[in-house]
Design a protein around this motif. Sequence first.
Motif, PDB file in Angstrom:
ATOM      1  N   PRO A 243       1.845 -10.646   3.013  1.00 50.42           N
ATOM      2  CA  PRO A 243       3.061 -10.311   3.550  1.00 50.42           C
ATOM      3  C   PRO A 243       2.888  -9.187   4.294  1.00 50.42           C
ATOM      4  O   PRO A 243       2.334  -7.972   3.948  1.00 50.42           O
ATOM      5  CB  PRO A 243       3.948 -10.149   2.407  1.00 50.42           C
ATOM      6  CG  PRO A 243       3.473 -10.910   1.242  1.00 50.42           C
ATOM      7  CD  PRO A 243       1.990 -10.745   1.329  1.00 50.42           C
ATOM      8  N   VAL A 244       3.666  -8.959   5.614  1.00 47.87           N
ATOM      9  CA  VAL A 244       3.664  -7.762   6.209  1.00 47.87           C
ATOM     10  C   VAL A 244       5.037  -7.731   6.850  1.00 47.87           C
ATOM     11  O   VAL A 244       5.650  -8.513   7.040  1.00 47.87           O
ATOM     12  CB  VAL A 244       2.755  -7.964   7.628  1.00 47.87           C
ATOM     13  CG1 VAL A 244       2.820  -6.854   8.373  1.00 47.87           C
ATOM     14  CG2 VAL A 244       1.372  -8.110   7.190  1.00 47.87           C
ATOM     15  N   LEU A 245       5.504  -6.327   6.594  1.00 53.33           N
ATOM     16  CA  LEU A 245       6.887  -5.910   7.126  1.00 53.33           C
ATOM     17  C   LEU A 245       7.379  -6.355   8.287  1.00 53.33           C
ATOM     18  O   LEU A 245       8.527  -6.800   8.522  1.00 53.33           O
ATOM     19  CB  LEU A 245       6.997  -4.395   7.061  1.00 53.33           C
ATOM     20  CG  LEU A 245       8.567  -3.881   7.133  1.00 53.33           C
ATOM     21  CD1 LEU A 245       9.460  -4.569   6.001  1.00 53.33           C
ATOM     22  CD2 LEU A 245       8.733  -2.234   7.094  1.00 53.33           C
ATOM     23  N   SER A 246       6.735  -6.186   9.422  1.00 56.00           N
ATOM     24  CA  SER A 246       6.887  -6.618  10.752  1.00 56.00           C
ATOM     25  C   SER A 246       7.375  -8.056  10.739  1.00 56.00           C
ATOM     26  O   SER A 246       8.306  -8.315  11.693  1.00 56.00           O
ATOM     27  CB  SER A 246       5.739  -6.110  11.674  1.00 56.00           C
ATOM     28  OG  SER A 246       4.590  -7.122  11.320  1.00 56.00           O
ATOM     29  N   LYS A 288       5.015  -0.488   9.667  1.00 57.17           N
ATOM     30  CA  LYS A 288       5.592  -2.069   9.859  1.00 57.17           C
ATOM     31  C   LYS A 288       4.315  -2.960   9.504  1.00 57.17           C
ATOM     32  O   LYS A 288       4.492  -4.157   9.505  1.00 57.17           O
ATOM     33  CB  LYS A 288       6.065  -1.926  11.482  1.00 57.17           C
ATOM     34  CG  LYS A 288       7.103  -1.538  11.717  1.00 57.17           C
ATOM     35  CD  LYS A 288       7.814  -1.654  13.038  1.00 57.17           C
ATOM     36  CE  LYS A 288       8.772  -0.659  13.461  1.00 57.17           C
ATOM     37  NZ  LYS A 288       9.229  -0.708  14.673  1.00 57.17           N
ATOM     38  N   LYS A 289       3.178  -2.354   9.699  1.00 58.16           N
ATOM     39  CA  LYS A 289       2.060  -3.532   9.116  1.00 58.16           C
ATOM     40  C   LYS A 289       1.786  -3.351   7.729  1.00 58.16           C
ATOM     41  O   LYS A 289       0.628  -4.278   7.327  1.00 58.16           O
ATOM     42  CB  LYS A 289       0.889  -2.808  10.004  1.00 58.16           C
ATOM     43  CG  LYS A 289       1.001  -3.098  11.542  1.00 58.16           C
ATOM     44  CD  LYS A 289      -0.090  -2.757  12.296  1.00 58.16           C
ATOM     45  CE  LYS A 289      -0.090  -2.514  13.861  1.00 58.16           C
ATOM     46  NZ  LYS A 289      -1.502  -2.080  14.544  1.00 58.16           N
ATOM     47  N   GLY A 290       2.527  -2.797   7.090  1.00 59.97           N
ATOM     48  CA  GLY A 290       2.259  -2.737   5.532  1.00 59.97           C
ATOM     49  C   GLY A 290       3.482  -3.272   4.854  1.00 59.97           C
ATOM     50  O   GLY A 290       4.085  -4.177   4.956  1.00 59.97           O
ATOM     51  N   ILE A 291       3.466  -2.429   3.647  1.00 66.53           N
ATOM     52  CA  ILE A 291       4.780  -3.029   2.629  1.00 66.53           C
ATOM     53  C   ILE A 291       5.620  -1.825   2.388  1.00 66.53           C
ATOM     54  O   ILE A 291       5.431  -0.593   2.637  1.00 66.53           O
ATOM     55  CB  ILE A 291       4.222  -3.656   1.440  1.00 66.53           C
ATOM     56  CG1 ILE A 291       3.741  -2.452   0.736  1.00 66.53           C
ATOM     57  CG2 ILE A 291       3.358  -4.697   1.721  1.00 66.53           C
ATOM     58  CD1 ILE A 291       3.026  -2.864  -0.770  1.00 66.53           C
ATOM     59  N   THR A 292       6.618  -2.020   1.883  1.00 71.34           N
ATOM     60  CA  THR A 292       7.884  -1.024   1.469  1.00 71.34           C
ATOM     61  C   THR A 292       7.930  -0.354   0.352  1.00 71.34           C
ATOM     62  O   THR A 292       7.048  -1.283  -0.653  1.00 71.34           O
ATOM     63  CB  THR A 292       9.314  -1.434   1.830  1.00 71.34           C
ATOM     64  OG1 THR A 292       9.733  -2.495   0.806  1.00 71.34           O
ATOM     65  CG2 THR A 292       9.339  -2.300   3.354  1.00 71.34           C
ATOM     66  N   ARG A 293       8.476   0.697  -0.061  1.00 67.93           N
ATOM     67  CA  ARG A 293       8.713   0.548  -1.732  1.00 67.93           C
ATOM     68  C   ARG A 293       9.975  -0.322  -2.161  1.00 67.93           C
ATOM     69  O   ARG A 293      10.194  -1.133  -1.298  1.00 67.93           O
ATOM     70  CB  ARG A 293       9.382   2.322  -1.610  1.00 67.93           C
ATOM     71  CG  ARG A 293       8.554   3.325  -1.169  1.00 67.93           C
ATOM     72  CD  ARG A 293       9.381   4.623  -1.353  1.00 67.93           C
ATOM     73  NE  ARG A 293       8.749   6.059  -0.585  1.00 67.93           N
ATOM     74  CZ  ARG A 293       9.312   6.853  -0.918  1.00 67.93           C
ATOM     75  NH1 ARG A 293      10.543   7.078  -1.264  1.00 67.93           N
ATOM     76  NH2 ARG A 293       8.632   8.040  -0.535  1.00 67.93           N
ATOM     77  N   THR A 294      10.025   0.116  -3.432  1.00 69.22           N
ATOM     78  CA  THR A 294      11.108  -0.986  -4.123  1.00 69.22           C
ATOM     79  C   THR A 294      12.509  -0.587  -3.669  1.00 69.22           C
ATOM     80  O   THR A 294      12.912   0.582  -3.514  1.00 69.22           O
ATOM     81  CB  THR A 294      10.945  -0.694  -5.758  1.00 69.22           C
ATOM     82  OG1 THR A 294       9.640  -0.727  -6.185  1.00 69.22           O
ATOM     83  CG2 THR A 294      12.013  -1.460  -6.394  1.00 69.22           C
ATOM     84  N   LEU A 295      13.034  -1.822  -2.975  1.00 67.53           N
ATOM     85  CA  LEU A 295      14.338  -1.758  -2.542  1.00 67.53           C
ATOM     86  C   LEU A 295      15.112  -1.652  -3.786  1.00 67.53           C
ATOM     87  O   LEU A 295      15.193  -2.423  -4.773  1.00 67.53           O
ATOM     88  CB  LEU A 295      14.786  -3.190  -1.828  1.00 67.53           C
ATOM     89  CG  LEU A 295      16.204  -3.429  -1.448  1.00 67.53           C
ATOM     90  CD1 LEU A 295      16.380  -2.075  -0.230  1.00 67.53           C
ATOM     91  CD2 LEU A 295      16.539  -4.870  -0.865  1.00 67.53           C
ATOM     92  N   SER A 296      16.175  -0.593  -3.884  1.00 68.10           N
ATOM     93  CA  SER A 296      17.237  -0.315  -5.019  1.00 68.10           C
ATOM     94  C   SER A 296      18.582  -0.624  -4.576  1.00 68.10           C
ATOM     95  O   SER A 296      18.920  -0.751  -3.320  1.00 68.10           O
ATOM     96  CB  SER A 296      16.869   1.027  -5.550  1.00 68.10           C
ATOM     97  OG  SER A 296      17.675   1.872  -4.437  1.00 68.10           O
ATOM     98  N   ALA A 297      19.349  -0.685  -5.665  1.00 67.80           N
ATOM     99  CA  ALA A 297      20.918  -0.987  -5.324  1.00 67.80           C
ATOM    100  C   ALA A 297      21.602   0.185  -4.817  1.00 67.80           C
ATOM    101  O   ALA A 297      22.632   0.148  -4.229  1.00 67.80           O
ATOM    102  CB  ALA A 297      21.544  -1.164  -6.738  1.00 67.80           C
TER     103      ALA A 297
END
Length: 380
Positions: A243-246, A288-297
Amino acid sequence: MPKQIHIRLDDRIHLSLLEYSRVTGKTIQDCITDALVQSFDDKYREKRRGTAKFTFIDLFAGIGGMRLAFEANGGQCVFSCEWDRYCQKTYFDNFGVMPYGDIRKIYEKDIPNHDILVAGFPCQPFSIAGVSKKNSLGRATGFLDKTQGTLFFEVVRILNEKRPRAFLLENVKNLKSHDKGRTWKIIMESLEKLDYEVFTDILDGQMFVPQHRERVFIVGFDRKRYGNDVTFDFNLQKPKNEPVLSNILEKRVDRKYTLSDHLWKYLQEYATKQKAKGNGFGYGLVDKKGITRTLSARYYKDGSEILIPQEGENPRRLTPRECARLQGYSDEYAITVSDTQAYKQFGNSVVVPLVTAVANMIVEKMEDMKEIDIRRENIG
């Protein structure tokens, strides 16, 4: 705001309602609300009748991420429960079913029989006061005593009453270390005393979506059906393409998601101060070519943990649709609440394709053990 309606009941129905209220300990209003919710559920199940491979219930359902995962594996949801009214709206708008509200008010005998119990229960510390008091009085304590007063207790009492073939529980990674490991110990002891063979692992959603998101998964199989020799592992098949963010970013994004000069300046100054103190806290400007941190509430507050760089201007937050994609929801999934509520909902959600993969392994294991199950039922 809750709406009020007035209804007329004949004496026979009213007396039956009073008796049911007495037995369940619920108010008349809650009994009537539950009956209406059940009618919605019945209509939905009628459409799916005869097509399902197995049945399941969806507790602490949120916006239905676990439901999507088990339906994708051929399951039919026969009961759902979620107390947050905004999540209830999203759930109803996507599934045509209104989840029951407060799980503590649900009479366990009223829950339909099911093959798999699914729950993403909240994490709470357990009080030992009640158990200590019973010990001092020389009274025996059962497995229900240790969990009384917590939301995990609701899972335990339903498992105890309905005895599904299997269950899947999901929670934050820190559940294992919560309250110095005591919470985890009591959870494992309680499931063991229910006579389920239990398997656990910590899985990361980044196998399926461009987000680092670790969660603990607890899977159990009924020993009374399958015996003590059940084996299970979480050996997930990794997708071919990483998976890639872009790939999940929208091409056109409203300028309202771009950080104001004031907020961007504040986040930069805050990060500088934290760095000077030796802390790693600050904003997360992603590749954008990588991944994100954890999405939080809490993403709705300032979006600082996941910021998208923009050439020639301030970074921006993810849009609600991008948050949905980050959790593996398809674009067919309807977002019918405000941005603030959507951020909270997706921040609290599961990674749908990850749970789908785990659900697939559970269902396959149940299929493998079908002969054992049938043999024991015939003996019984």
